[in-house]
Design a protein around this motif. Structure first.
Motif, PDB file in Angstrom:
ATOM      1  N   GLN A   1      39.667  46.821  34.925  1.00  0.00           N
ATOM      2  CA  GLN A   1      39.245  45.423  34.869  1.00  0.00           C
ATOM      3  C   GLN A   1      39.376  44.824  36.260  1.00  0.00           C
ATOM      4  O   GLN A   1      40.481  44.725  36.796  1.00  0.00           O
ATOM      5  CB  GLN A   1      40.108  44.646  33.866  1.00  0.00           C
ATOM      6  CG  GLN A   1      39.933  45.164  32.428  1.00  0.00           C
ATOM      7  CD  GLN A   1      40.741  44.349  31.420  1.00  0.00           C
ATOM      8  OE1 GLN A   1      41.965  44.402  31.431  1.00  0.00           O
ATOM      9  NE2 GLN A   1      40.069  43.622  30.550  1.00  0.00           N
ATOM     10  N   LYS A   2      38.246  44.458  36.836  1.00  0.00           N
ATOM     11  CA  LYS A   2      38.265  43.907  38.194  1.00  0.00           C
ATOM     12  C   LYS A   2      37.994  42.411  38.144  1.00  0.00           C
ATOM     13  O   LYS A   2      37.062  41.959  37.478  1.00  0.00           O
ATOM     14  CB  LYS A   2      37.222  44.627  39.048  1.00  0.00           C
ATOM     15  CG  LYS A   2      37.169  44.145  40.484  1.00  0.00           C
ATOM     16  CD  LYS A   2      36.002  43.237  40.739  1.00  0.00           C
ATOM     17  CE  LYS A   2      36.119  42.474  42.030  1.00  0.00           C
ATOM     18  NZ  LYS A   2      34.964  41.591  42.281  1.00  0.00           N
ATOM     19  N   PHE A   3      38.833  41.656  38.830  1.00  0.00           N
ATOM     20  CA  PHE A   3      38.678  40.202  38.831  1.00  0.00           C
ATOM     21  C   PHE A   3      38.362  39.715  40.240  1.00  0.00           C
ATOM     22  O   PHE A   3      39.120  39.970  41.184  1.00  0.00           O
ATOM     23  CB  PHE A   3      39.951  39.541  38.287  1.00  0.00           C
ATOM     24  CG  PHE A   3      40.220  39.926  36.859  1.00  0.00           C
ATOM     25  CD1 PHE A   3      39.605  39.248  35.817  1.00  0.00           C
ATOM     26  CD2 PHE A   3      41.053  41.009  36.559  1.00  0.00           C
ATOM     27  CE1 PHE A   3      39.826  39.626  34.489  1.00  0.00           C
ATOM     28  CE2 PHE A   3      41.277  41.391  35.242  1.00  0.00           C
ATOM     29  CZ  PHE A   3      40.657  40.699  34.203  1.00  0.00           C
TER      30      PHE A   3
ATOM     31  N   ARG B   1      32.479  43.846  53.191  1.00  0.00           N
ATOM     32  CA  ARG B   1      32.596  42.640  52.373  1.00  0.00           C
ATOM     33  C   ARG B   1      32.074  42.869  50.950  1.00  0.00           C
ATOM     34  O   ARG B   1      31.092  43.582  50.757  1.00  0.00           O
ATOM     35  CB  ARG B   1      31.858  41.467  53.047  1.00  0.00           C
ATOM     36  CG  ARG B   1      32.449  41.055  54.396  1.00  0.00           C
ATOM     37  CD  ARG B   1      33.919  40.702  54.343  1.00  0.00           C
ATOM     38  NE  ARG B   1      34.259  39.666  53.401  1.00  0.00           N
ATOM     39  CZ  ARG B   1      34.284  38.371  53.684  1.00  0.00           C
ATOM     40  NH1 ARG B   1      33.967  37.953  54.899  1.00  0.00           N
ATOM     41  NH2 ARG B   1      34.639  37.495  52.771  1.00  0.00           N
ATOM     42  N   GLY B   2      32.788  42.282  50.020  1.00  0.00           N
ATOM     43  CA  GLY B   2      32.422  42.478  48.616  1.00  0.00           C
ATOM     44  C   GLY B   2      32.914  43.807  48.067  1.00  0.00           C
ATOM     45  O   GLY B   2      32.539  44.230  46.982  1.00  0.00           O
ATOM     46  N   GLY B   3      33.795  44.480  48.842  1.00  0.00           N
ATOM     47  CA  GLY B   3      34.194  45.845  48.535  1.00  0.00           C
ATOM     48  C   GLY B   3      35.153  46.037  47.366  1.00  0.00           C
ATOM     49  O   GLY B   3      35.441  47.177  46.991  1.00  0.00           O
ATOM     50  N   SER B   4      35.625  44.963  46.763  1.00  0.00           N
ATOM     51  CA  SER B   4      36.536  45.144  45.623  1.00  0.00           C
ATOM     52  C   SER B   4      35.820  45.783  44.435  1.00  0.00           C
ATOM     53  O   SER B   4      36.432  46.525  43.659  1.00  0.00           O
ATOM     54  CB  SER B   4      37.125  43.813  45.171  1.00  0.00           C
ATOM     55  OG  SER B   4      37.920  43.280  46.189  1.00  0.00           O
ATOM     56  N   ASP B   5      34.536  45.481  44.299  1.00  0.00           N
ATOM     57  CA  ASP B   5      33.756  46.123  43.232  1.00  0.00           C
ATOM     58  C   ASP B   5      33.756  47.642  43.441  1.00  0.00           C
ATOM     59  O   ASP B   5      33.888  48.415  42.496  1.00  0.00           O
ATOM     60  CB  ASP B   5      32.293  45.651  43.262  1.00  0.00           C
ATOM     61  CG  ASP B   5      32.134  44.190  42.889  1.00  0.00           C
ATOM     62  OD1 ASP B   5      33.080  43.622  42.324  1.00  0.00           O
ATOM     63  OD2 ASP B   5      31.057  43.633  43.169  1.00  0.00           O
ATOM     64  N   THR B   6      33.606  48.025  44.716  1.00  0.00           N
ATOM     65  CA  THR B   6      33.593  49.450  45.058  1.00  0.00           C
ATOM     66  C   THR B   6      34.937  50.077  44.692  1.00  0.00           C
ATOM     67  O   THR B   6      34.987  51.172  44.117  1.00  0.00           O
ATOM     68  CB  THR B   6      33.321  49.628  46.572  1.00  0.00           C
ATOM     69  OG1 THR B   6      32.176  48.846  46.902  1.00  0.00           O
ATOM     70  CG2 THR B   6      33.103  51.063  46.953  1.00  0.00           C
TER      71      THR B   6
HETATM   72 MG    MG Z   1      32.027  40.168  44.831  1.00  0.00          MG
END
Ligand code: MG
Ligand code: ASP
Length: 400
Positions: free
Chosen positions: A6-8, A155-160
């Motif tokens: 689960q990613k927030f 950037r935006g790498g938490s999804d990765t």
């Molecule tokens: Mg994002």
């Protein structure tokens, strides 16, 4: 072990109130018999104290440019703070948890600070905590190199991070929580009755360029696709089912078209052979574009002419080059490239005919088309974008 990742995202963990929703989502998955593994982004957006861009504003432009290692170390703090805050609050709800940096979570990268590539994922520590009954809360967006350097994944790498962890743990699914309900059939600012897409394929999501990339990083979709793990986009503050991204896409209902999106600021260029007789540079027009780093699309090469589109941002450069090469051309500025996306259009006759007919009935001129297995593109004048998208949305009954 039934594992769920689960990613927030940043907006989901920005306030105490919102983090209560996060805890609710984690509790729900525990109650359903899952072992959750949580991945978090830095808290909030620029202006909020621990957001990535706020941290970046603490150092000079010079440092950001020339000391990427320092920049990464600073940025990584945002996610680290977020994991600790989350764990502290989970504790107060009697959920045993443990905060982990990306490196402690086993994300091993190269040394390419700012845009590091993940070389390996060592999930042993996460497994160990899961077996001991903890909820691991891992800092997204970061890893560590074999030399011990803390890196970030772009950037935006938490999804990765979430996708990689899901893949390494063979998770049953990966949920990506954000501040919207999921991916919509069209931009709701353009189409009043746009509806939520319940199910979409990995391949279709890539076509959703702008809208898709806003809700999920394309790299994460690629990783999930490789391992066939479903990704689910969900809203942290509602109970909406969200959008499921999987290999098949829409299997629940039989809609032909999944969604419509568009790219504005396109310029259509036509270069005719007859207008350029005796100018051999005309023959090399595509090479000239490539050498000058002008990206082109909707490319049609005919014996008598070449047609393509460029972005408005490249227009001045393009005009200059054409003058220098003495190539004559015609152009239509201010165009929109509309993408009509649907896994099921493959091999179905008459879809293009329906699109053209529907647009023609509304007196919308189609300047050019192109198609692939999942998508049909139509170029129209920018002033007709809204009407064109609404017409097609209605034609294919994509409303609620
Ligand atoms: Mg994002
Ligand atoms: N906090 C990082 C960023 O703003 C990573 C992320 O949120 O995915 O880019």
């Amino acid at each position: 072990m039934k594992i769920i990742v689960q990613k927030f995202g940043g907006t989901s963990v920005s306030t105490l109130e919102k983090r209560k929703n996060v805890i609710e989502k984690i509790k729900n998955s525990i109650e359903k018999g899952y072992k959750p593994v949580v991945v978090v982004s830095a808290m909030g957006r620029i202006g909020e104290p621990y957001a990535t861009d706020t941290l970046l504003s603490l150092i000079s432009e010079e440092t950001k440019k020339n000391n990427k290692q320092a920049t990464d170390l600073l940025m990584s703090c945002g996610e680290v703070i977020s994991t600790c805050v989350m764990c502290s609050e989970l504790n107060s709800y009697n959920i045993k948890s443990v905060p982990l940096t990306g490196g402690q979570g086993g994300i091993i990268t190269d040394n390419n600070s700012g845009d590091a590539e993940v070389k390996e994922l060592r999930p042993n520590r996460i497994f160990k905590y899961l077996e001991e009954g903890y909820v691991p809360v891992i800092a997204g967006f970061q890893g560590v190199s074999n030399e011990g350097i803390i890196t970030t994944l772009g950037r935006g790498g938490s999804d990765t991070s979430a996708a990689l962890i899901g893949k390494a743990l063979k998770a049953e699914k990966i949920e990506i929580y954000t501040d919207v309900d999921g991916i919509m059939t069209a931009d709701p600012r353009i189409v009043g009755n746009a509806s939520l897409i319940e199910e979409i394929s990995y391949a279709e999501v890539f076509q959703f360029a702008d809208q898709g990339a806003k809700v999920i990083h394309p790299r994460a979709v690629e990783i999930a696709m490789e391992s066939g793990i479903p990704l689910i986009i969900k809203n942290t503050v509602t109970d909406c089912e969200g959008t499921i991204i999987n290999s098949l896409g829409c299997s629940k209902n039989k809609k032909l078209i999944t969604g419509i999106t568009h790219m504005k600021d396109r310029v259509q260029v036509t270069i005719k052979g007859d207008d350029n007789k005796g100018n051999d540079r005309y023959e090399n027009i595509l090479d000239i574009m490539a050498e000058n780093y002008i990206s082109i699309d909707l490319i049609n090469v005919f014996t008598t002419e070449v047609i393509f589109t460029i972005g408005t941002e490249d227009l001045d450069k393009f005009i200059n080059i054409m003058e220098k090469s003495q190539i004559k051309y015609i152009m239509i500025k201010k165009c929109s490239k509309i993408a009509i996306i649907g896994n099921k259009i493959r091999g179905v006759p008459g879809v293009m005919a329906r699109i053209i007919r529907a647009l023609k009935n509304e007196n919308i001129q189609v300047l050019q088309t192109s198609d692939s297995h999942t998508t049909i593109w139509c170029l129209v004048r920018e002033s007709e974008t809204v009407k064109a998208i609404n017409t097609l949305h209605k034609e294919f009954q994509m409303y609620k």
